[in-house]
Design an enzyme around this catalytic site. Structure first.
Site, short mmCIF file in Angstrom:
data_model
loop_
_atom_site.label_atom_id
_atom_site.label_comp_id
_atom_site.label_asym_id
_atom_site.label_seq_id
_atom_site.Cartn_x
_atom_site.Cartn_y
_atom_site.Cartn_z
N LYS A 155 34.89 37.61 40.63
CA LYS A 155 34.75 38.88 39.87
C LYS A 155 33.59 38.90 39.12
CE LYS A 155 39.11 38.31 38.48
NZ LYS A 155 39.42 37.11 39.33
N ARG A 206 59.02 43.66 21.58
CA ARG A 206 58.71 44.44 20.24
C ARG A 206 58.50 43.87 18.97
NH1 ARG A 206 63.37 48.19 22.39
NH2 ARG A 206 64.07 46.14 22.70
N GLN A 231 42.35 37.55 36.78
CA GLN A 231 43.47 37.18 37.72
C GLN A 231 43.18 38.01 39.09
OE1 GLN A 231 44.78 38.00 34.20
NE2 GLN A 231 43.74 36.07 34.06
N THR A 264 38.49 27.98 33.67
CA THR A 264 39.24 27.84 32.40
C THR A 264 39.78 26.55 32.03
OG1 THR A 264 39.55 30.03 32.60
CG2 THR A 264 40.91 28.75 31.06
N LYS A 280 31.31 34.16 48.45
CA LYS A 280 31.28 32.87 48.93
C LYS A 280 31.18 32.48 50.63
CE LYS A 280 32.82 29.79 45.70
NZ LYS A 280 33.51 29.15 44.55
P1 GDP Z 1 36.19 34.91 38.59
O1 GDP Z 1 37.46 34.47 37.93
O2 GDP Z 1 36.68 35.81 39.86
O3 GDP Z 1 35.17 35.49 38.09
O4 GDP Z 1 35.74 33.69 39.61
P2 GDP Z 1 35.37 32.30 38.88
O5 GDP Z 1 34.19 32.45 38.14
O6 GDP Z 1 36.47 31.73 38.19
O7 GDP Z 1 35.00 31.40 40.29
C1 GDP Z 1 34.12 31.54 40.97
C2 GDP Z 1 33.09 30.51 41.33
O8 GDP Z 1 32.29 30.82 42.43
C3 GDP Z 1 32.10 30.54 40.25
O9 GDP Z 1 31.68 29.13 40.22
C4 GDP Z 1 30.77 31.28 40.54
O10 GDP Z 1 29.56 31.10 40.10
C5 GDP Z 1 30.77 30.88 41.97
N1 GDP Z 1 30.45 31.92 43.11
C6 GDP Z 1 30.40 33.22 42.95
N2 GDP Z 1 30.16 33.77 44.25
C7 GDP Z 1 29.59 32.78 44.80
C8 GDP Z 1 28.95 32.93 46.26
O11 GDP Z 1 28.82 33.99 46.93
N3 GDP Z 1 28.58 31.51 46.65
C9 GDP Z 1 29.07 30.40 46.04
N4 GDP Z 1 28.70 29.30 46.71
N5 GDP Z 1 29.45 30.57 44.82
C10 GDP Z 1 29.86 31.67 44.16
P1 IMO Z 2 40.63 34.78 36.56
O1 IMO Z 2 40.42 35.80 36.10
C1 IMO Z 2 43.18 31.75 38.89
C2 IMO Z 2 47.05 31.48 37.28
C3 IMO Z 2 47.39 30.09 36.65
C4 IMO Z 2 49.02 29.85 36.93
C5 IMO Z 2 49.50 31.42 36.68
C6 IMO Z 2 49.95 31.75 35.45
O2 IMO Z 2 39.64 33.69 36.36
O3 IMO Z 2 40.56 34.96 38.15
P2 IMO Z 2 48.97 32.04 33.08
O4 IMO Z 2 48.05 31.18 32.14
O5 IMO Z 2 48.35 33.38 33.25
O6 IMO Z 2 50.36 32.29 32.30
O7 IMO Z 2 49.15 31.35 34.15
O8 IMO Z 2 48.25 32.36 36.87
N1 IMO Z 2 45.88 32.08 36.63
C7 IMO Z 2 44.94 32.17 37.27
N2 IMO Z 2 44.29 31.67 38.35
N3 IMO Z 2 42.24 32.75 38.10
C8 IMO Z 2 42.52 33.08 36.78
O9 IMO Z 2 41.84 33.93 36.18
C9 IMO Z 2 43.95 32.96 36.54
N4 IMO Z 2 44.76 33.37 35.43
C10 IMO Z 2 45.96 32.61 35.27
O10 IMO Z 2 46.91 28.96 37.06
O11 IMO Z 2 49.20 29.74 38.23
#
Ligand code: GDP
Ligand code: IMO
Ligand code: MG
Length: 424
Positions: free
Chosen positions: A16, A143, A224, A300, A331
């Site tokens: 995202k 609350r 998430q 994270t 990806k």
């Molecule tokens: P988000 O939480 O949805 O923003 O995703 P994250 O940042 O946690 O994880 C996505 C990972 O994939 C990051 O390390 C990005 O740099 C990487 N990424 C995003 N798009 C691509 C892609 O098209 N190809 C590859 N190889 N990596 C990507």
């Molecule tokens: P982004 O925005 C992937 C998962 C945790 C756990 C569950 C509950 O980067 O996509 P929490 O701490 O929210 O109470 O954990 O949700 N989780 C995620 N998994 N990407 C995330 O965020 C997440 N945020 C929470 O691993 O299974």
């Protein structure tokens, strides 16, 4: 000009951050509406990886105004670190970051309770990020949460905190056999935080509705993903908010009639961090290989992500509950070296076939995926700039995802960098 919500169509980490960053180039306002520092959104700019937890991924474009809505739970420590981290990169947030006065704060006791509860659950733990998210939302709905507005009135803040901490101390000491919280330190820390956060605080519902009225381009960044949604995900293995598109209305104070588009983000395969059902999960050895290929470690927590095939049942659920208008597939490049690629089209449970995701956890845990197998393309997609640059089998794979999910694909991502993006 339009209002677009961007949501995760799987279990989070779909990419995202990258997609929001790309689309922010022509956005005026970028807003987060739920979750908190459990999110880790990665943006890669000129070989440098920047991970954002609470500040919207649009902040890297100097012209955007970024918003943290009332539906987000804010950890002041993480927020201040994030602001300083960005300042160190010459990204100034002053005058362009706005935080809802209605947002709830994550308190030190929320983090302790998150950790203690996970520890006490043993094998039944959720595998949370340990950021205090669940307990902060519990207090919001109970609350007794502390909101940003509460910081303004020191006397009331003190009274609310004294009452909360007295109760949390009982919980921590009697149930979890844990140490007592230092009340005065917590009060002092939050007063200090109030002084620093003051310039950012705003009535966000008002701000964003006026921005929409004046025809600005608005991007709303979900954290998430759909399968972690507290209502539609794999409950109880979910997060404590509504990442789905509906959460954007309550989390920002805008009406559903103001939304024009909902873009779902899905990886070309699937990942999940933490515990809970995952029907298309790979067996160990292949999972390890895919984790290496995709660099699948949490942004994270650094935890290894579980990996599996693309699950069309999951993404169809995302289409339905978010009202997706199009999909971004990320990806794709991670599949470049695979001779065969599978897509799950339905599940078997005993002699029943499911073409939708069941609500019952015990059924979810026993679902057997029904796969169709596609030939791989065995060549690099990383330089593709248009659909026709992709190898024929990669084009067919994308076309199949389009057919089976029933919605158009508007973006294909073939690498983490901004330039590695095919806009359709
Ligand atoms: P988000 O939480 O949805 O923003 O995703 P994250 O940042 O946690 O994880 C996505 C990972 O994939 C990051 O390390 C990005 O740099 C990487 N990424 C995003 N798009 C691509 C892609 O098209 N190809 C590859 N190889 N990596 C990507
Ligand atoms: P982004 O925005 C992937 C998962 C945790 C756990 C569950 C509950 O980067 O996509 P929490 O701490 O929210 O109470 O954990 O949700 N989780 C995620 N998994 N990407 C995330 O965020 C997440 N945020 C929470 O691993 O299974
Ligand atoms: Mg992430």
């Amino acid at each position: 000009m339009s209002v677009t919500i961007i949501v995760g169509a799987q279990w989070g980490d779909e990419g995202k951050g990258k997609i929001v960053d790309i689309l922010s180039a022509r956005a005026h306002v970028v807003a987060r509406y739920q979750g908190g520092p459990n999110a880790g959104h990665t943006v890669v700019v000129e070989d440098e990886e920047i991970i954002l937890h609470q500040i919207p991924s649009g902040i890297l474009h100097p012209h955007t105004r970024c918003v943290i809505g009332n539906g987000v739970v804010i950890d002041p420590v993480v927020l201040m670190e994030e602001i300083e981290f960005l300042a160190g990169k010459n990204i100034n947030v002053a005058g362009r970051l706005f935080i809802s006065h209605r947002a709830h704060l994550i308190m030190p006791y929320h983090k302790s309770l998150d950790a203690m509860r996970e520890q006490a659950q043993g094998a039944l733990k959720i595998g949370t990020t340990g950021r205090g998210i669940g307990p902060a939302y519990v207090d919001k709905y109970d609350r007794c949460g502390i909101r940003i507005v509460d910081l303004l009135d020191r006397q009331t803040l003190r009274e609310k905190l004294l009452s909360n901490i007295e109760y949390k101390n009982k919980l921590l000491q009697r149930i979890y056999d844990s140490e007592k919280l230092d009340t005065e330190k917590i009060i002092q820390d939050y007063i200090e935080f109030d002084k620093r956060i003051d310039p950012y605080v705003k009535d966000i519902s008002n701000f964003i509705n006026r921005a929409i009225d004046s025809g600005e381009e608005i991007l709303i960044e979900g954290a998430q993903g759909t399968m972690l949604d507290v209502d539609f995900g794999t409950y109880p293995f979910v997060t404590s908010s509504n990442p789905i598109a509906g959460g954007a209305c309550t989390g920002l104070g805008i009406g559903p009639t103001r939304i024009d588009q909902v873009l779902g983000i899905a990886k070309a395969y699937t990942t999940r961090v933490g515990m809970g059902p995952f029907p298309t999960e790979f067996e160990q050895a292949f999972g390890d290989k895919m984790r290496q290929l995709g660099g699948e470690y949490g942004a994270t927590t650094g935890r290894p992500r579980r990996c599996g095939w693309f699950d069309a049942v999951v993404v169809r659920l995302a289409v339905q509950v978010n009202g997706l208008t199009s999909l971004a597939i990320t990806k794709l490049d991670v599949l470049d070296t695979l001779p065969e690629i599978k897509i799950c089209t339905a599940y078997k449970y005993g002699d029943k076939v499911f073409d939708h995701y069941p609500a019952e956890l015990w059924i979810q845990e026993q679902l057997q995926p029904v796969y169709e197998t596609h030939p791989g393309w065995m060549s690099s997609t990383r330089e593709a700039k248009s659909l026709s640059d992709l190898p024929a089998n990669a084009q067919k794979y994308i076309q199949r995802i389009r057919e089976i999910t029933g919605i158009p694909i508007s973006i294909i991502s073939v690498g983490s960098e901004r330039s590695q993006t095919v806009l359709l």
